[in-house]
Design a protein around this motif. Structure first.
Motif, mmCIF file in Angstrom:
data_model
loop_
_atom_site.group_PDB
_atom_site.id
_atom_site.type_symbol
_atom_site.label_atom_id
_atom_site.label_comp_id
_atom_site.label_asym_id
_atom_site.label_seq_id
_atom_site.Cartn_x
_atom_site.Cartn_y
_atom_site.Cartn_z
ATOM 1 N N ILE A 291 0.849 -1.190 0.000
ATOM 2 C CA ILE A 291 0.000 0.000 0.000
ATOM 3 C C ILE A 291 0.885 1.240 0.000
ATOM 4 O O ILE A 291 1.905 1.288 0.690
ATOM 5 C CB ILE A 291 -0.918 0.018 1.246
ATOM 6 C CG1 ILE A 291 -1.758 -1.258 1.305
ATOM 7 C CG2 ILE A 291 -1.824 1.250 1.244
ATOM 8 C CD1 ILE A 291 -2.475 -1.456 2.622
ATOM 9 N N LYS A 292 0.481 2.235 -0.756
ATOM 10 C CA LYS A 292 1.237 3.481 -0.772
ATOM 11 C C LYS A 292 1.221 4.138 0.607
ATOM 12 O O LYS A 292 0.226 4.078 1.319
ATOM 13 C CB LYS A 292 0.648 4.442 -1.807
ATOM 14 C CG LYS A 292 0.828 3.995 -3.252
ATOM 15 C CD LYS A 292 0.266 5.028 -4.213
ATOM 16 C CE LYS A 292 0.495 4.606 -5.662
ATOM 17 N NZ LYS A 292 -0.049 5.598 -6.624
ATOM 18 N N ASN A 308 -4.785 0.647 -5.427
ATOM 19 C CA ASN A 308 -4.781 -0.798 -5.673
ATOM 20 C C ASN A 308 -6.173 -1.302 -6.020
ATOM 21 O O ASN A 308 -6.346 -2.146 -6.895
ATOM 22 C CB ASN A 308 -4.250 -1.539 -4.446
ATOM 23 C CG ASN A 308 -2.774 -1.293 -4.217
ATOM 24 O OD1 ASN A 308 -2.041 -0.958 -5.149
ATOM 25 N ND2 ASN A 308 -2.334 -1.441 -2.986
ATOM 26 N N SER A 338 2.723 -1.320 5.987
ATOM 27 C CA SER A 338 2.895 -1.743 4.603
ATOM 28 C C SER A 338 3.973 -0.915 3.928
ATOM 29 O O SER A 338 4.246 0.237 4.325
ATOM 30 C CB SER A 338 1.566 -1.609 3.838
ATOM 31 O OG SER A 338 1.713 -2.069 2.510
ATOM 32 N N GLU A 340 4.997 -0.235 -0.214
ATOM 33 C CA GLU A 340 4.580 -0.501 -1.587
ATOM 34 C C GLU A 340 5.590 -1.411 -2.291
ATOM 35 O O GLU A 340 6.790 -1.186 -2.268
ATOM 36 C CB GLU A 340 4.441 0.805 -2.361
ATOM 37 C CG GLU A 340 3.799 0.632 -3.724
ATOM 38 C CD GLU A 340 3.577 1.950 -4.424
ATOM 39 O OE1 GLU A 340 2.901 1.943 -5.474
ATOM 40 O OE2 GLU A 340 4.086 2.989 -3.942
ATOM 41 N N THR A 344 2.138 -6.287 2.983
ATOM 42 C CA THR A 344 1.334 -5.628 4.016
ATOM 43 C C THR A 344 1.251 -6.514 5.249
ATOM 44 O O THR A 344 1.246 -7.754 5.144
ATOM 45 C CB THR A 344 -0.089 -5.336 3.498
ATOM 46 O OG1 THR A 344 0.007 -4.529 2.317
ATOM 47 C CG2 THR A 344 -0.930 -4.606 4.537
#
Length: 359
Positions: A291-292, A308, A338, A340, A344
C-alpha cells in the motif's frame, strides 16, 4: 390556556395571599383599627391581586398563543427552540435553552440515522453488483458444462464450488455488516485457540488460494480471550484481502501470533506499532503489492479503495472498514503496516487484563 387552568396553576400563590390577608386583618383588629378600615385595606389588596393576575394571564396567554401558531406553521417541529421569541422571564429563557439543546441532540441523532441508512443502502447496492459476478460465472460454467467432455467436468465442478465460495463470503459480509451495531447481543468471550481459527479460515478458502497459487503458513501457538465466530470473520476478510492484492508469482501469506513484540524468525519489532506492551498479537502478513504510504492511514475508512482497488479486482472498500468496526466493538486494536511493492502486515491486538489473566 384557559383562565380556570391558569388559576389552578396559581392555587398555592392564591392560598398564600388569602392567608396573609387574614393575618393582616387580625393584626389590624388587634391594634385597634376599625372594621371598615380593615375591609378597605383588604379590598385594595384584593384589587391589586386581581389586576396583577389579569395582566399576567394576558401576557402568558399571548406568549403561548404565538408559540402554538409558530408550531402549527412549521414543517419540522423539532426546530421550535430556534424560533421561540425571547422572553423577559427567566423561566422562559431557561426552557428555551433546554429545548434548543434537546432539539440539537434530536437533529444530530436524525442525521446519524440518515447517514447509517445511506451507508447501508450504498453498501447493499455495491454488494449486489459484487455478488452478481460469481452468479454470472456459475451460469456460464453450467452452460459450458453441458457440452464439456466427461474428463473436463470435474474442473467445472471445482470452478462452481469456487464461485459459490465467493458468494458465501459476500453473503457473510452483508450479514456481519447488518449485525455490526449489535455485536454485544451475539458474542461469547472465552479463551480461544487462534491457530485453530486460522487453519479453519485457510481451509475454507483453500480453493481460492490454490487457484491464485498462494502459499499460506500458520504459526499461532498463543491463545486469546475473544469470540470465535467474530474473530474468524475478521481473519477471513484479512486473508481474502491479502489474496486479492497478491503478487503474480511466489505469493505467500503468513498468519502468526506474538506475545513479546518480537517475531523470533525475523526479529521484527512491533513495539513501535502497538499501543500496549502486553497481550497477544495476531499478525496477518503477505508479500503482495503493498500500500502506498500516503494511503495507509485511510485503508480503514468506509468505501476507501485506494489505487490498488482501482487497478485490480472490483473493490467496495468495505472489508477493512468492517474489520475495524467489529474490532472496536470487541475491544481489539487493529493496525496496518505496509510498504509498496513489498507487502502488508495487519496486526490484531488482544490485551490481557489482570482479571482475564487470572482465569
Amino acid at each position: 390556556m384557559k383562565m380556570g387552568e391558569y388559576l389552578r396553576d396559581k392555587i398555592l400563590l392564591l392560598t398564600l395571599h388569602v392567608g396573609c390577608m387574614l393575618l393582616l386583618a387580625g393584626f389590624l383588629r388587634a391594634t385597634g383599627y376599625e372594621p371598615q378600615f380593615c375591609i378597605l385595606i383588604l379590598i385594595f389588596w384584593l384589587l391589586l391581586l386581581v389586576l396583577w393576575l389579569g395582566y399576567e394571564y394576558y401576557n402568558r396567554q399571548r406568549y403561548f398563543h404565538e408559540l402554538w401558531e409558530t408550531l402549527n406553521k412549521m414543517d419540522q417541529r423539532y426546530l421550535l427552540g430556534e424560533l421561540m421569541s425571547v422572553s423577559h422571564r427567566l423561566e422562559d429563557r431557561l426552557y428555551r435553552e433546554m429545548i434548543r439543546i434537546s432539539n440539537k441532540a434530536v437533529i444530530e441523532r436524525l442525521r446519524q440515522i440518515e447517514d447509517d441508512q445511506k451507508e447501508y443502502r450504498e453498501y447493499i447496492e455495491s454488494w449486489v453488483h459484487e455478488v452478481k459476478a460469481p452468479i454470472t460465472s456459475i451460469d456460464l460454467i453450467c452452460e459450458n458444462f453441458k457440452s464439456d467432455a466427461l474428463e473436463n467436468r470435474g474442473d467445472a465442478v471445482r470452478r462452481i464450488l469456487l464461485e459459490n465460495q465467493k458468494i458465501e463470503n459476500y453473503v457473510d459480509m452483508a450479514l456481519y455488516y447488518a449485525r455490526s451495531d449489535d455485536v454485544y447481543k451475539d458474542y461469547v468471550i472465552r479463551k480461544t485457540k487462534l491457530g485453530e481459527i486460522a487453519i479453519a479460515v485457510l481451509k475454507r478458502n483453500k480453493g481460492y488460494l490454490i487457484q491464485s497459487r498462494i502459499q499460506a503458513e500458520v504459526d499461532c501457538k498463543d491463545m486469546a480471550y475473544t469470540d470465535e465466530k467474530w474473530i474468524a470473520f475478521i481473519l477471513n476478510q484479512l486473508v481474502l484481502n491479502a489474496a486479492k492484492y497478491r503478487r503474480e508469482k511466489g505469493a505467500r501469506i503468513w498468519i502468526k501470533t506474538l506475545t513479546d513484540g518480537v517475531c523470533p524468525s525475523e526479529g521484527h519489532e512491533l513495539r513501535d506499532t502497538v499501543k500496549h506492551s502486553h497481550g497477544v498479537w495476531l499478525v496477518v502478513k503477505d508479500n503482495g503489492i503493498g500500500i502506498k504510504e500516503e494511503e495507509l492511514d485511510r485503508i480503514f475508512e468506509k468505501g476507501f479503495t485506494g489505487s490498488n482497488g482501482r487497478k485490480t479486482e472490483r473493490s467496495t472498500g468495505m472489508g477493512l472498514y468492517l474489520c475495524k468496526k467489529l474490532c472496536e466493538k470487541l475491544g481489539i486494536e487493529i493496525y496496518a503496516k505496509s510498504k509498496e511493492g513489498e507487502g502488508t502486515e495487519v496486526i490484531l491486538e488482544f490485551p490481557i487484563s489482570d482479571y482475564l489473566s487470572r482465569i
